[in-house]
Write an enzyme that holds these catalytic residues in place. Structure first.
Site, PDB file in Angstrom:
ATOM      1  N   SER A  29       0.832  -1.210   0.000  1.00  0.00           N
ATOM      2  CA  SER A  29       0.000   0.000   0.000  1.00  0.00           C
ATOM      3  C   SER A  29       0.861   1.252   0.000  1.00  0.00           C
ATOM      4  CB  SER A  29      -0.902   0.018   1.243  1.00  0.00           C
ATOM      5  OG  SER A  29      -1.819  -1.032   1.201  1.00  0.00           O
ATOM      6  N   ARG A  33       1.537   4.240  -3.123  1.00  0.00           N
ATOM      7  CA  ARG A  33       1.281   5.660  -2.858  1.00  0.00           C
ATOM      8  C   ARG A  33       2.553   6.493  -3.003  1.00  0.00           C
ATOM      9  NH1 ARG A  33      -2.411   2.391  -0.563  1.00  0.00           N
ATOM     10  NH2 ARG A  33      -4.434   3.199   0.127  1.00  0.00           N
ATOM     11  N   GLY A 100      -5.361  -4.276  -8.074  1.00  0.00           N
ATOM     12  CA  GLY A 100      -6.583  -3.506  -7.807  1.00  0.00           C
ATOM     13  C   GLY A 100      -6.270  -2.152  -7.184  1.00  0.00           C
ATOM     14  N   ARG A 128     -13.004  -7.685 -11.533  1.00  0.00           N
ATOM     15  CA  ARG A 128     -13.273  -6.981 -10.267  1.00  0.00           C
ATOM     16  C   ARG A 128     -14.110  -5.718 -10.478  1.00  0.00           C
ATOM     17  NH1 ARG A 128      -7.877  -6.790  -6.793  1.00  0.00           N
ATOM     18  NH2 ARG A 128      -9.392  -6.239  -5.189  1.00  0.00           N
ATOM     19  N   GLN A 175      -9.216   1.934  -0.763  1.00  0.00           N
ATOM     20  CA  GLN A 175      -8.974   2.240  -2.181  1.00  0.00           C
ATOM     21  C   GLN A 175      -9.929   3.312  -2.678  1.00  0.00           C
ATOM     22  OE1 GLN A 175      -9.183  -1.474  -4.290  1.00  0.00           O
ATOM     23  NE2 GLN A 175      -7.282  -2.248  -3.404  1.00  0.00           N
ATOM     24  N   ASP A 326      -6.845  -8.346   4.248  1.00  0.00           N
ATOM     25  CA  ASP A 326      -6.089  -9.230   3.357  1.00  0.00           C
ATOM     26  C   ASP A 326      -5.564 -10.475   4.077  1.00  0.00           C
ATOM     27  OD1 ASP A 326      -6.476  -7.546   1.208  1.00  0.00           O
ATOM     28  OD2 ASP A 326      -4.653  -6.397   1.601  1.00  0.00           O
TER      29      ASP A 326
HETATM   30  C1  S3P Z   1      -5.628  -1.467  -0.049  1.00  0.00           C
HETATM   31  C2  S3P Z   1      -6.898  -1.518   0.464  1.00  0.00           C
HETATM   32  C3  S3P Z   1      -7.641  -2.778   0.642  1.00  0.00           C
HETATM   33  C4  S3P Z   1      -6.740  -4.000   0.550  1.00  0.00           C
HETATM   34  C5  S3P Z   1      -5.777  -3.896  -0.593  1.00  0.00           C
HETATM   35  C6  S3P Z   1      -4.883  -2.688  -0.424  1.00  0.00           C
HETATM   36  C7  S3P Z   1      -4.967  -0.154  -0.203  1.00  0.00           C
HETATM   37  O1  S3P Z   1      -8.631  -2.869  -0.368  1.00  0.00           O
HETATM   38  O2  S3P Z   1      -7.516  -5.174   0.417  1.00  0.00           O
HETATM   39  O3  S3P Z   1      -4.960  -5.053  -0.683  1.00  0.00           O
HETATM   40  O4  S3P Z   1      -3.736  -0.108  -0.406  1.00  0.00           O
HETATM   41  O5  S3P Z   1      -5.672   0.867  -0.126  1.00  0.00           O
HETATM   42  P1  S3P Z   1     -10.094  -2.208  -0.210  1.00  0.00           P
HETATM   43  O6  S3P Z   1      -9.963  -0.749  -0.239  1.00  0.00           O
HETATM   44  O7  S3P Z   1     -10.859  -2.723  -1.397  1.00  0.00           O
HETATM   45  O8  S3P Z   1     -10.626  -2.745   1.076  1.00  0.00           O
END
Ligand code: S3P
Length: 452
Positions: A29, A33, A100, A128, A175, A326
């Site tokens: 994450s 960013r 994602g 997705r 996200q 996760d």
């Molecule tokens: C993440 C948020 C989570 C997580 C993903 C990483 C992020 O997803 O499952 O692996 O870096 O913001 P969601 O926002 O769909 O919960």
């Protein structure tokens, strides 16, 4: 990147005690960013500890395609940003592979620009849902052309000046929150996200560090109200990426369930929005010593000494889901070796991850002889302490991973403590988040291998 290579089947066999000290790769994450904000901010950003996984390299490629300079220099990554508001229209479709987080955050970042940006990904990402990000972007004035059901591939074209919105998140999703905040960076006025349930706060923390005008309030009715003022300057920073707690989860659970183990995992991020698995494992009776607690680069980090433990089943409440979203697949593995029943509630979001993780877990547990049941938003696992009778090496018992790295790693960890070991159909996508996973685990003494 959306063309996946050949599958690499892999297996794990019952192993004796794991031991040693390891450092796991940087947090996924934070790495996404850091590249996005570094690529946007004016001047130079230096990043140490960046995760060099496929997901992150896809984000690097996307930022390069929109004008950022990104290169590795020794152990550091150096990013030259374009300046807030100055992303360039990419010539080609941005391909995010399996990621994602990468695609959803960049849709926010670039979608509000008055330019056409096209997005795609691998077979998992094409399945997705993207509507959760497209809905607020449409409210901000973005035109969307998307495959049926608001899926990828899709293209976005922002208005001349985006509309600053106040958006209440309908799902607990970092996200979606992040996509709207990043869209707010290139929007005149103040964009506000209301978060009823707190999710990981890396975007807010990093935006503040890069100089964004961001205000966060909490009151009794909502977890957070986050307001960002758009079209302000951002300045390049030095970013230290701590070890990923979601990757640390695999050697942690491996050490807990493999008899006689004593393993130390160094430099693990301990942001409270990410430590739900540790809380749950401690409730289950895990012996985990949190040592050398410190703050590095703005995040709490610690070393974790983990010893094999007699676990017992627990009920994991739904309000803990955001802080361990996760980690449910590997928790289900720990639960398979615990005494009694573990119940995981409020986990419907698992159905829209890299795979339908709830179904993938239940199927994988079942073929390996674990007694479990699942509903739309829950999973119950009845454990077999000692792993007697669990696992299998037959063709019928190969776990289907559905292009999901966390399903793959979870079922390899499973095999270490199962009497008959375990097999998975594909380990290739583990490199999206945890390059070197099998080598790291075998270095601790785990019997894991990719089939020749
Ligand atoms: C993440 C948020 C989570 C997580 C993903 C990483 C992020 O997803 O499952 O692996 O870096 O913001 P969601 O926002 O769909 O919960």
């Amino acid at each position: 990147m959306s063309q996946s290579g050949p599958a690499k089947p892999a297996s794990a066999r019952t192993s004796s005690a794991l031991s040693g000290a390891v450092r796991i790769p940087g947090d996924k994450s934070v790495s996404h960013r850091a590249l996005m904000l570094g690529g946007l901010a004016s001047g130079e950003t230096r990043i140490s500890g960046l995760l060099e996984g496929d997901d992150i390299m896809a984000t690097a490629a996307a930022m390069r395609a929109m004008g950022a300079g990104i290169r590795k220099s020794g152990e550091e990554w150096v990013v030259y940003g374009v300046g807030n508001g100055c992303l360039l229209e990419p010539e080609d479709t941005l391909d995010f592979g399996n990621a994602g987080t990468g695609v959803r955050l960049v849709m926010g970042l670039a979608g509000v620009y008055d330019m056409r940006t096209r997005f795609t990904g691998d077979a998992s990402l094409l399945r997705r849902p993207m509507g959760r990000v497209l809905e607020p972007l449409r409210l901000m004035g973005v035109q969307v052309e998307a495959a049926e059901g608001d899926r990828l591939p899709l293209s976005l074209h922002g208005p001349r000046a985006a509309n600053p919105v106040t958006y209440t998140l309908p799902v607990a999703s970092a996200q979606v929150k992040s996509a709207v905040l990043l869209a707010g960076l290139n929007t005149p006025g103040v964009t506000t996200v209301v978060e009823p349930v707190a999710t990981r706060d890396h975007t807010e923390n990093m935006l503040r560090a890069f100089g964004a005008q961001i205000e966060i309030e909490t009151d009794s009715s909502v977890a957070r109200r986050i307001a960002i003022e758009g079209q302000r300057d951002l300045a390049g920073q030095t970013v230290t990426v701590p070890g990923d707690p979601s990757s640390a989860a695999f050697p942690i659970v491996a050490a807990l369930i493999t008899h006689g183990s004593d393993v130390t995992i160094e430099n693990v991020m301990m942001n409270p929005a990410r430590t739900g698995l540790i809380t749950t494992l401690l409730e289950m009776g895990a012996v985990i010593d949190v040592t050398n607690e410190r703050n590095e680069g703005g995040e709490d980090v610690a070393d974790l000494r983990v010893r094999s433990s007699d676990l017992k089943g627990v009920v994991v409440p739904s309000d803990r889901a955001p802080s361990m979203i996760d980690e449910y697949p590997v928790l289900a593995v720990a639960a398979s070796f615990a005494e009694g029943e573990t119940v995981m509630e409020g986990i419907e979001e698992l159905r829209v991850k890299e795979s339908d993780r709830l179904a993938a877990m239940a199927d994988g547990l079942e073929v390996n002889g674990v007694d479990c049941s699942a509903g739309h938003d829950w999973l119950k696992v009845r454990g077999h302490p000692g792993g007697k009778g669990l696992g299998a090496m037959t063709e019928e018992a190969v776990v289907e991973t559905h292009l999901d790295h966390r399903i793959a790693m979870s079922f390899l960890v499973f095999g270490l403590a199962a009497e008959h070991g375990s097999r998975i159909d594909d380990a290739s996508m583990i490199a999206t988040s945890f390059p070197g996973f099998i080598d790291l685990m075998t270095g601790l003494g785990a019997g894991m291998e990719v089939s020749p």
